[in-house]
Enzyme design. Structure first.
Site, PDB file in Angstrom:
ATOM      1  N   GLU A  76      33.811 -17.885 -14.232  1.00 15.56           N
ATOM      2  CA  GLU A  76      33.462 -17.474 -12.878  1.00 15.56           C
ATOM      3  C   GLU A  76      34.155 -16.174 -12.468  1.00 15.56           C
ATOM      4  O   GLU A  76      34.101 -15.779 -11.298  1.00 15.56           O
ATOM      5  CB  GLU A  76      33.843 -18.585 -11.877  1.00 15.56           C
ATOM      6  CG  GLU A  76      33.271 -19.943 -12.184  1.00 15.56           C
ATOM      7  CD  GLU A  76      31.804 -20.071 -11.790  1.00 15.56           C
ATOM      8  OE1 GLU A  76      31.136 -19.029 -11.656  1.00 15.56           O
ATOM      9  OE2 GLU A  76      31.336 -21.211 -11.622  1.00 15.56           O
ATOM     10  N   HIS A  95      38.410 -21.937  -5.938  1.00 15.62           N
ATOM     11  CA  HIS A  95      37.071 -22.514  -6.151  1.00 15.62           C
ATOM     12  C   HIS A  95      37.222 -23.848  -6.861  1.00 15.62           C
ATOM     13  O   HIS A  95      37.886 -23.945  -7.896  1.00 15.62           O
ATOM     14  CB  HIS A  95      36.199 -21.589  -6.996  1.00 15.62           C
ATOM     15  CG  HIS A  95      34.978 -22.271  -7.557  1.00 15.62           C
ATOM     16  ND1 HIS A  95      34.070 -22.911  -6.753  1.00 15.62           N
ATOM     17  CD2 HIS A  95      34.545 -22.435  -8.841  1.00 15.62           C
ATOM     18  CE1 HIS A  95      33.109 -23.437  -7.508  1.00 15.62           C
ATOM     19  NE2 HIS A  95      33.378 -23.160  -8.772  1.00 15.62           N
ATOM     20  N   HIS A  97      35.492 -28.329  -6.872  1.00 16.99           N
ATOM     21  CA  HIS A  97      34.330 -29.194  -6.620  1.00 16.99           C
ATOM     22  C   HIS A  97      34.748 -30.556  -6.057  1.00 16.99           C
ATOM     23  O   HIS A  97      34.486 -31.592  -6.670  1.00 16.99           O
ATOM     24  CB  HIS A  97      33.554 -29.422  -7.921  1.00 16.99           C
ATOM     25  CG  HIS A  97      33.404 -28.196  -8.772  1.00 16.99           C
ATOM     26  ND1 HIS A  97      34.203 -27.956  -9.863  1.00 16.99           N
ATOM     27  CD2 HIS A  97      32.555 -27.146  -8.678  1.00 16.99           C
ATOM     28  CE1 HIS A  97      33.837 -26.811 -10.420  1.00 16.99           C
ATOM     29  NE2 HIS A  97      32.850 -26.296  -9.724  1.00 16.99           N
ATOM     30  N   HIS A 159      26.837 -27.050  -6.167  1.00 18.56           N
ATOM     31  CA  HIS A 159      27.991 -26.573  -6.926  1.00 18.56           C
ATOM     32  C   HIS A 159      29.287 -27.013  -6.241  1.00 18.56           C
ATOM     33  O   HIS A 159      29.665 -28.162  -6.341  1.00 18.56           O
ATOM     34  CB  HIS A 159      27.901 -25.039  -7.065  1.00 18.56           C
ATOM     35  CG  HIS A 159      28.767 -24.485  -8.150  1.00 18.56           C
ATOM     36  ND1 HIS A 159      28.413 -23.380  -8.896  1.00 18.56           N
ATOM     37  CD2 HIS A 159      29.981 -24.864  -8.617  1.00 18.56           C
ATOM     38  CE1 HIS A 159      29.364 -23.104  -9.776  1.00 18.56           C
ATOM     39  NE2 HIS A 159      30.325 -24.003  -9.613  1.00 18.56           N
TER      40      HIS A 159
END
Length: 429
Positions: A76, A95, A97, A159
């Site tokens: 990423e 970032h 999840h 995502h």
């Protein structure tokens, strides 16, 4: 611990460990980065166990594109790089999840950050970026376009979430806050319709002033105070680990025998709070060089009003906050243990604990040791630190049980006759 003085690699390892430990990413998922003063990007690697990172695993990407380190940078990297190009004010990105945010991303909706004031103040409004293949240049553009528009928290379709900030700790704060806020909203939807705060109500909280306390220099520390500081830190750490507190929200206080009190400091990381961080307040004065919680005047007034209360906790755990943001009634008559510990749980409108300190303090009694403040917090009192903490646990676990029961069938509370039998068996007044 001064987090800002740690090397970028050490900061990334420490924050990723927290994110993984609390189930907000998987072994292979999530990535963090820091842009340093030279413009170099320090980023977590691709394909390396996120639960076992070391500083040697962290990759350095120079401003000319040179990659230094034993692995490949996160796939990423493109969107990290794009965000930094468009937002010179940002120097850190988180970032990951978390399941609750993935749930919102699957429904292609964003969490409401106006249910509790802190969420909006820390995260702002949340944007939604269109889906594309992970690691692709197009995904980088989709995300960075939202950051270019001024958002600092961006949910990605199907995502996860991306949070940017001037430093890694503040990016983590935003990530933790939006995750907690989303969890509150999902629970609240099972109870009713969440009630949003107005911009004026949120501004009221952000403008809440620190109490004007004179300072005193602590010269002697009693054994009682040393023990109190130690025990407070132990229970604060436990509160954080059990998600009853967040990194910067959640306040403990303890009354000492000389009438002074110990209280958690303002904006210090609850995960790593140490004894010397705790603030002593006596005779209306605060310990020199330290800033106590903004709620210190309420704690003082509760102790002045109730000699039997020796500890106060203000917290924002997700299940009980679901009741706070919907107005749904919380009743402690679920199981005998809940009723014995909590008795009657009071209710106050938003900001009442700030605007009417005397009235809030007067509400507490042996029959009402806990108060919920709408869209704001729960205030829990006890005869000791452990008694108050136990009540906080019972409150949150009872709220979670009631929410879970909504998926099964109608909640049946203990009857008046059954409650009276409990009163007699446990000699409750």
């Amino acid at each position: 611990m001064n987090f800002e003085l740690l090397h970028p690699a050490d900061q990334l390892v420490m924050i990723m460990a927290r994110i993984y430990e609390y189930g907000m990413t998987t072994t292979s998922g999530g990535n963090l980065s820091i842009r340093d003063e030279n413009g170099d990007i320090w980023i977590t690697p691709s394909g390396v166990d996120k639960g076992n990172l070391t500083r040697a695993d962290i990759m350095q990407v120079k401003s000319d594109g040179t990659v230094i380190g034993p692995h490949k940078p996160s796939v990423e990297l493109p969107f990290h790089r794009d965000i930094y190009k468009l937002r010179p004010d940002l120097h850190a990105i988180v970032h990951a999840h978390p399941p609750v945010l993935v749930a919102f991303s699957l429904a292609r909706q964003v969490p409401d950050t106006k249910l509790i004031p802190n969420a909006n103040l820390v995260c702002g409004e949340v944007a939604l970026a269109k889906y594309d293949v992970p690691g692709s240049e197009q995904l980088g553009r989709n995300i960075s376009d939202q950051f270019a528009a001024g958002y600092n928290t961006v949910l990605m379709e199907n995502h996860g979430v991306v949070c940017g900030a001037p430093d890694l700790y503040r990016a983590f704060m935003a990530f933790e806050t939006i995750t907690s806020s989303a969890r509150i909203e999902l629970d609240a939807l099972k109870l009713g319709t969440p009630r949003r705060l107005s911009d004026a109500q949120i501004a009221m909280d952000s403008s809440k002033a620190h109490p004007p306390l004179d300072a005193f220099e602590a010269r002697q520390v009693s054994s009682e105070e040393r023990a109190g500081r130690r025990d407070m830190c132990t229970l604060i750490h436990r509160s954080y680990d059990q998600r009853l507190f967040t990194s910067t929200q959640g306040t403990f206080s303890l009354r000492l025998s000389d009438g002074s009190l110990l209280i958690t400091p303002y904006m210090k990381d609850r995960k790593y709070l140490e004894s010397e961080d705790i603030v002593r307040v006596k005779n209306g004065m605060g310990e020199l060089g330290k800033i106590p919680s903004r709620s210190v005047l309420l704690h003082q007034k509760i102790y002045e009003t109730h000699p039997e209360i020796n500890s106060v906790i203000i917290a924002h755990p997700p299940a009980i906050m679901a009741f706070a943001v919907t107005g749904a009634e919380f009743d402690s008559r679920l199981i005998p243990e809940s009723y014995i510990s909590l008795r009657n749980v009071g209710r106050l409108p938003y900001a009442a604990s700030t605007l009417d300190i005397e009235g809030t303090a007067a509400m507490f009694s042996s029959h009402m040791p806990v108060i919920i403040v709408d869209n704001q917090c729960a205030i829990v009192t006890g005869t000791s630190l452990l008694n108050a903490f136990d009540r906080l646990e019972v409150l949150e676990y009872s709220a979670a049980a009631m929410i879970a029961a909504k998926d099964i069938g109608k909640v049946v509370l203990l009857s008046d006759e059954e409650i009276e039998a409990v009163n007699q068996a446990f000699h409750l007044n």
